[in-house]
Design an enzyme around this catalytic site. Structure first.
Site, PDB file in Angstrom:
ATOM      1  N   ASN A  61     -26.041   9.649 -26.345  1.00  0.00           N
ATOM      2  CA  ASN A  61     -26.051   9.513 -25.009  1.00  0.00           C
ATOM      3  C   ASN A  61     -25.799  10.567 -24.281  1.00  0.00           C
ATOM      4  O   ASN A  61     -24.937  10.451 -23.303  1.00  0.00           O
ATOM      5  CB  ASN A  61     -25.199   8.156 -24.657  1.00  0.00           C
ATOM      6  N   HIS A 110     -17.932  -1.027 -31.841  1.00  0.00           N
ATOM      7  CA  HIS A 110     -16.693  -1.355 -31.076  1.00  0.00           C
ATOM      8  C   HIS A 110     -16.755  -3.069 -30.788  1.00  0.00           C
ATOM      9  O   HIS A 110     -16.829  -3.255 -29.551  1.00  0.00           O
ATOM     10  CB  HIS A 110     -16.628  -0.443 -29.853  1.00  0.00           C
ATOM     11  N   HIS A 137     -18.071  10.115 -29.537  1.00  0.00           N
ATOM     12  CA  HIS A 137     -18.768  10.817 -28.294  1.00  0.00           C
ATOM     13  C   HIS A 137     -18.044  12.189 -28.067  1.00  0.00           C
ATOM     14  O   HIS A 137     -16.923  12.059 -27.653  1.00  0.00           O
ATOM     15  CB  HIS A 137     -18.555  10.031 -26.818  1.00  0.00           C
ATOM     16  N   LEU A 138     -18.910  13.199 -28.322  1.00  0.00           N
ATOM     17  CA  LEU A 138     -18.460  14.515 -28.174  1.00  0.00           C
ATOM     18  C   LEU A 138     -18.784  15.204 -26.882  1.00  0.00           C
ATOM     19  O   LEU A 138     -18.370  16.449 -26.625  1.00  0.00           O
ATOM     20  CB  LEU A 138     -18.760  15.302 -29.506  1.00  0.00           C
ATOM     21  N   ARG A 139     -19.695  14.641 -26.214  1.00  0.00           N
ATOM     22  CA  ARG A 139     -20.405  15.192 -25.035  1.00  0.00           C
ATOM     23  C   ARG A 139     -21.034  16.822 -25.408  1.00  0.00           C
ATOM     24  O   ARG A 139     -21.503  16.881 -26.480  1.00  0.00           O
ATOM     25  CB  ARG A 139     -19.383  15.479 -24.004  1.00  0.00           C
ATOM     26  N   HIS A 151     -14.180  11.436 -20.342  1.00  0.00           N
ATOM     27  CA  HIS A 151     -14.864  11.768 -18.958  1.00  0.00           C
ATOM     28  C   HIS A 151     -13.901  12.508 -18.207  1.00  0.00           C
ATOM     29  O   HIS A 151     -12.710  12.390 -18.318  1.00  0.00           O
ATOM     30  CB  HIS A 151     -14.863  10.385 -18.218  1.00  0.00           C
ATOM     31  N   ALA A 155     -16.933   4.320 -17.585  1.00  0.00           N
ATOM     32  CA  ALA A 155     -16.486   3.681 -18.752  1.00  0.00           C
ATOM     33  C   ALA A 155     -16.208   4.678 -19.821  1.00  0.00           C
ATOM     34  O   ALA A 155     -17.021   5.463 -20.106  1.00  0.00           O
ATOM     35  CB  ALA A 155     -17.449   2.749 -19.143  1.00  0.00           C
ATOM     36  N   LEU A 193     -16.368   0.271 -22.130  1.00  0.00           N
ATOM     37  CA  LEU A 193     -17.207  -0.907 -22.530  1.00  0.00           C
ATOM     38  C   LEU A 193     -17.690  -0.762 -24.044  1.00  0.00           C
ATOM     39  O   LEU A 193     -17.894   0.227 -24.484  1.00  0.00           O
ATOM     40  CB  LEU A 193     -18.565  -0.466 -21.584  1.00  0.00           C
TER      41      LEU A 193
HETATM   42  O1  DOR Z   1     -16.688   2.784 -22.689  1.00  0.00           O
HETATM   43  C1  DOR Z   1     -17.864   3.604 -23.221  1.00  0.00           C
HETATM   44  N1  DOR Z   1     -18.052   4.770 -22.955  1.00  0.00           N
HETATM   45  N2  DOR Z   1     -18.598   2.793 -23.983  1.00  0.00           N
HETATM   46  C2  DOR Z   1     -19.689   3.175 -24.067  1.00  0.00           C
HETATM   47  O2  DOR Z   1     -20.646   2.490 -24.623  1.00  0.00           O
HETATM   48  C3  DOR Z   1     -20.190   4.632 -23.801  1.00  0.00           C
HETATM   49  C4  DOR Z   1     -18.897   5.284 -23.623  1.00  0.00           C
HETATM   50  C5  DOR Z   1     -19.291   6.767 -22.916  1.00  0.00           C
HETATM   51  O3  DOR Z   1     -20.225   7.468 -23.340  1.00  0.00           O
HETATM   52  O4  DOR Z   1     -18.556   7.214 -22.118  1.00  0.00           O
HETATM   53 ZN    ZN Z   2     -19.541   4.629 -27.714  1.00  0.00          ZN
END
Ligand code: DOR
Ligand code: ZN
Length: 347
Positions: A44, A177, A18-20, A254, A266, A222
């Protein structure tokens, strides 16, 4: 036996990242781009990466945020929704805009509200993906609130994954994962069309880490970490000679303010130490000679890509915990294993 103090492997790839976007993207990207050659970029965002044009634009923003010429290559993914159009998806795959497509069961995790509400709604899309050899990347947890959170992966295998693969038996699937012994066993018992990523944190922590002396929001991700027996099964799988298992960090930054909140997000931001933590695990398991396969060979083989030509060297030597990163007026906190990490990437 003499102790091995240095290890050189082919340059690795991160098959789940995840790079945002925006300032956060700029802040976290160097940690990955300095070590890994390619990464599968999770879609996402808010709003998610759904259309071909979304992926092309996001990829351009990532390349623009790269500092210097690291040769880093983002591999983009499509976010599947109930309304995903098979033609749009296959066009994106043919054009190289989408390497794969990600299935988030709606409500399963961060920014999954637009995800798939019922797997039956995307059968047409899965049929097309099977036909064109496009990998399906799966967040493998059911969302039924009546199912215990620690059982959601296993129930997903039984209720969703197995029936789906009975219907689409040539579909390429990466079970992302994985966190359970049942996940490991499922992948081990499947054909070559099923692979799985394993994160550094799930190799290092079990669910106790969430509650050491109080609630630990920075250990929350998660799928959530499980019991010790599951962690041991993951370590055995990652360090085995089974080529189905490969590196995917799920590094998921985050803001500290969003982690340390009434409803903390998460995600564990492990990019600053990911390869070193994997090296530590392989060293502890007496399997340093298998790190290259897990980190640099099995993933490309699954995706049908050549392994990288470059190399990365790791040296034994204590690795200090990473400092907090500042992003604007906020901070993000890198994963701290809580124990010494004895491997460092040599730059
Ligand atoms: O812990 C998680 N963070 N699990 C995920 O499936 C998504 C991810 C996130 O985008 O923060
Ligand atoms: Zn992920």
């Amino acid at each position: 036996m003499t102790q091995q103090n240095e290890l050189t492997i082919r340059r690795p790839d991160d098959w789940h990242l995840h790079l945002r976007d925006g300032d956060l993207l700029t802040a976290v990207l160097p940690f990955t781009a300095n070590v890994f050659r390619r990464a599968i970029i999770m879609p996402n965002l808010k709003p998610p990466v759904v259309k071909v044009a979304d992926a092309v634009a996001y990829r351009t923003r990532i390349l623009k945020a790269l500092a210097g010429d690291t040769g880093f290559e983002p591999l983009m993914t499509a976010y599947l929704t109930d309304a995903t159009d098979a033609d749009e998806l296959s066009r994106g795959h043919a054009e190289g805009a989408f390497t794969a497509a990600k299935l988030y069961p709606a409500g399963a995790t961060t920014n999954s509200d637009n995800g798939v509400t019922d797997i039956g709604k995307i059968y047409g899309v899965l049929e097309r993906m099977e036909e064109i050899g496009m990998p399906l990347l799966v967040h493998g947890e059911v969302t039924d609130p009546d199912v215990d959170i620690f059982d959601r992966e296993q129930v997903f295998i039984d209720n969703v994954l197995i029936p789906t693969l009975q219907r689409f038996d040539r579909l390429k699937v990466v079970f992302e994962h994985i966190t359970t012994a049942e996940g490991v066993a499922f992948v081990e018992g499947s054909g070559a069309n099923i692979g799985a990523t394993i994160t550094p944190h799930h190799l290092v922590i079990n669910r106790n880490a969430l509650f050491v002396g109080g609630m630990r929001p920075h250990m929350f991700c998660l799928p959530v970490a499980k019991r010790e027996r599951h962690r041991l099964a993951l370590r055995a799988a990652a360090t085995s000679d089974d080529t189905s298992f490969f590196l995917g960090t799920d590094s998921a930054p985050h803001l500290v303010s969003e982690k340390e909140s009434d409803c903390g997000c998460a995600g564990i931001f492990n990019a600053p130490s990911a390869l070193e933590v994997y090296a530590q695990v392989f060293d502890e398991e007496g399997a340093l000679d298998r790190l290259e396969a897990f980190a640099s060979l099995n993933g490309p083989a699954f995706y049908g890509m050549p392994p990288n030509e470059g190399k990365v060297t790791l040296k034994r030597g204590e690795r200090p915990a990473d400092d907090r990163l500042t992003v604007g007026s906020e901070e993000i906190l890198p994963f701290d294993t809580g124990k010494s990490v004895l491997w460092r990437v040599v730059y």
